[in-house]
Design an enzyme around this catalytic site. Sequence first.
Site, mmCIF file in Angstrom:
data_model
loop_
_atom_site.group_PDB
_atom_site.id
_atom_site.type_symbol
_atom_site.label_atom_id
_atom_site.label_comp_id
_atom_site.label_asym_id
_atom_site.label_seq_id
_atom_site.Cartn_x
_atom_site.Cartn_y
_atom_site.Cartn_z
ATOM 1 N N ASP A 163 -24.166 89.143 30.818
ATOM 2 C CA ASP A 163 -24.781 87.826 30.749
ATOM 3 C C ASP A 163 -23.774 86.872 31.395
ATOM 4 O O ASP A 163 -22.586 87.172 31.465
ATOM 5 C CB ASP A 163 -25.047 87.465 29.280
ATOM 6 C CG ASP A 163 -25.674 86.099 29.118
ATOM 7 O OD1 ASP A 163 -26.501 85.701 29.971
ATOM 8 O OD2 ASP A 163 -25.342 85.424 28.129
ATOM 9 N N ARG A 164 -24.247 85.720 31.859
ATOM 10 C CA ARG A 164 -23.322 84.781 32.491
ATOM 11 C C ARG A 164 -22.813 83.730 31.502
ATOM 12 O O ARG A 164 -21.655 83.730 31.131
ATOM 13 C CB ARG A 164 -24.009 84.104 33.693
ATOM 14 C CG ARG A 164 -23.031 83.365 34.593
ATOM 15 C CD ARG A 164 -23.723 82.480 35.583
ATOM 16 N NE ARG A 164 -24.053 81.207 34.922
ATOM 17 C CZ ARG A 164 -24.687 80.207 35.517
ATOM 18 N NH1 ARG A 164 -25.099 80.326 36.758
ATOM 19 N NH2 ARG A 164 -24.934 79.098 34.852
ATOM 20 N N ASP A 165 -23.695 82.826 31.082
ATOM 21 C CA ASP A 165 -23.290 81.703 30.232
ATOM 22 C C ASP A 165 -22.854 82.191 28.855
ATOM 23 O O ASP A 165 -23.595 82.879 28.164
ATOM 24 C CB ASP A 165 -24.437 80.698 30.100
ATOM 25 C CG ASP A 165 -24.855 80.113 31.443
ATOM 26 O OD1 ASP A 165 -23.984 79.943 32.311
ATOM 27 O OD2 ASP A 165 -26.059 79.838 31.632
ATOM 28 N N THR A 168 -28.979 87.214 34.105
ATOM 29 C CA THR A 168 -28.894 85.908 33.468
ATOM 30 C C THR A 168 -30.217 85.146 33.525
ATOM 31 O O THR A 168 -30.873 85.124 34.555
ATOM 32 C CB THR A 168 -27.767 85.066 34.115
ATOM 33 O OG1 THR A 168 -27.710 83.784 33.511
ATOM 34 C CG2 THR A 168 -27.939 84.903 35.614
ATOM 35 N N GLN A 200 -31.923 81.678 33.761
ATOM 36 C CA GLN A 200 -31.536 80.375 34.295
ATOM 37 C C GLN A 200 -32.747 79.452 34.293
ATOM 38 O O GLN A 200 -33.268 79.057 35.333
ATOM 39 C CB GLN A 200 -30.911 80.521 35.687
ATOM 40 C CG GLN A 200 -29.579 81.235 35.681
ATOM 41 C CD GLN A 200 -28.526 80.479 34.892
ATOM 42 O OE1 GLN A 200 -28.425 79.258 34.952
ATOM 43 N NE2 GLN A 200 -27.710 81.216 34.137
ATOM 44 N N ARG A 201 -33.202 79.152 33.108
ATOM 45 C CA ARG A 201 -34.394 78.346 32.893
ATOM 46 C C ARG A 201 -34.266 76.931 33.469
ATOM 47 O O ARG A 201 -35.263 76.278 33.741
ATOM 48 C CB ARG A 201 -34.695 78.284 31.398
ATOM 49 C CG ARG A 201 -36.002 77.628 31.071
ATOM 50 C CD ARG A 201 -36.208 77.502 29.601
ATOM 51 N NE ARG A 201 -36.271 78.804 28.973
ATOM 52 C CZ ARG A 201 -36.677 79.019 27.739
ATOM 53 N NH1 ARG A 201 -37.042 78.028 26.978
ATOM 54 N NH2 ARG A 201 -36.708 80.224 27.250
ATOM 55 N N ARG A 232 -37.640 87.790 31.937
ATOM 56 C CA ARG A 232 -36.954 86.872 31.027
ATOM 57 C C ARG A 232 -36.436 87.654 29.815
ATOM 58 O O ARG A 232 -37.190 88.294 29.103
ATOM 59 C CB ARG A 232 -37.907 85.769 30.575
ATOM 60 C CG ARG A 232 -37.198 84.742 29.739
ATOM 61 C CD ARG A 232 -37.787 83.352 29.909
ATOM 62 N NE ARG A 232 -36.994 82.430 29.138
ATOM 63 C CZ ARG A 232 -35.822 81.949 29.520
ATOM 64 N NH1 ARG A 232 -35.348 82.256 30.699
ATOM 65 N NH2 ARG A 232 -35.133 81.149 28.743
ATOM 66 N N LYS A 233 -35.124 87.584 29.604
ATOM 67 C CA LYS A 233 -34.545 88.278 28.459
ATOM 68 C C LYS A 233 -35.169 87.756 27.170
ATOM 69 O O LYS A 233 -35.399 86.565 27.060
ATOM 70 C CB LYS A 233 -33.024 88.072 28.424
ATOM 71 C CG LYS A 233 -32.307 88.703 29.590
ATOM 72 C CD LYS A 233 -30.802 88.659 29.449
ATOM 73 C CE LYS A 233 -30.241 87.308 29.781
ATOM 74 N NZ LYS A 233 -28.763 87.256 29.712
ATOM 75 N N ASP A 274 -23.748 87.139 24.867
ATOM 76 C CA ASP A 274 -23.339 86.325 23.724
ATOM 77 C C ASP A 274 -24.481 85.971 22.785
ATOM 78 O O ASP A 274 -24.292 85.199 21.856
ATOM 79 C CB ASP A 274 -22.657 85.038 24.210
ATOM 80 C CG ASP A 274 -23.629 84.059 24.830
ATOM 81 O OD1 ASP A 274 -24.617 84.492 25.461
ATOM 82 O OD2 ASP A 274 -23.416 82.840 24.679
#
Length: 182
Positions: free
Chosen positions: A13-15, A57, A59-60, A106-107, A133
């Site tokens: 995941d990124r963020d 990731t 990214q909405r 979408r996760k 996370d």
Amino acid sequence: MESTKPFDTLFLDRDGVINVHRPGDYVKSVSEFVFAEGALQALAVLSRLFRRLIVVTNQRGVGRGLMNRQALDEIHSYMLQQIENHHGKIDKIYCCTETDESHPDRKPNPGMIHQALRDFPEIDPANAWLAGDSLTDMQLAARAGIKGVLIGSRYTAEEIKPTPVYLSCKDLFTFAKKLQTP
């Protein structure tokens, strides 16, 4: 040389994993992108342990019109360059900009993992991991049949209990060190 690496693929995941999460907001520009403490060093270590590293990731912010795809691409270009400058690598980035929770990419839906498996048919899901996370990331790992590593400490043990988590670490660097230590 690649075959000597002990692990196949790490999905990230990124963020909140690679960069600092902005609660209630999105990273909308390069100036707002801040690497999480130890992430660059962790990615260098993880690049030596895994055959490939792939970012998945949501990214909405793009789908909501808070930023555009060009800004997202600039953020990712900066991120990749910094990771490379610190001796790490990311093989590919998959991102879902959709706002609809039921979208297959979408996760926690496994669409981005399935796309990676099509793009890299040699990936062995039994030897793959996902570091994220959120419990959504852990649900994605379970749906995709890969090991989920929960990064951070935002959840209580009770909140985590119903979700399959293979390993929990305070940050990406701690995870990298655990894998590096026999």
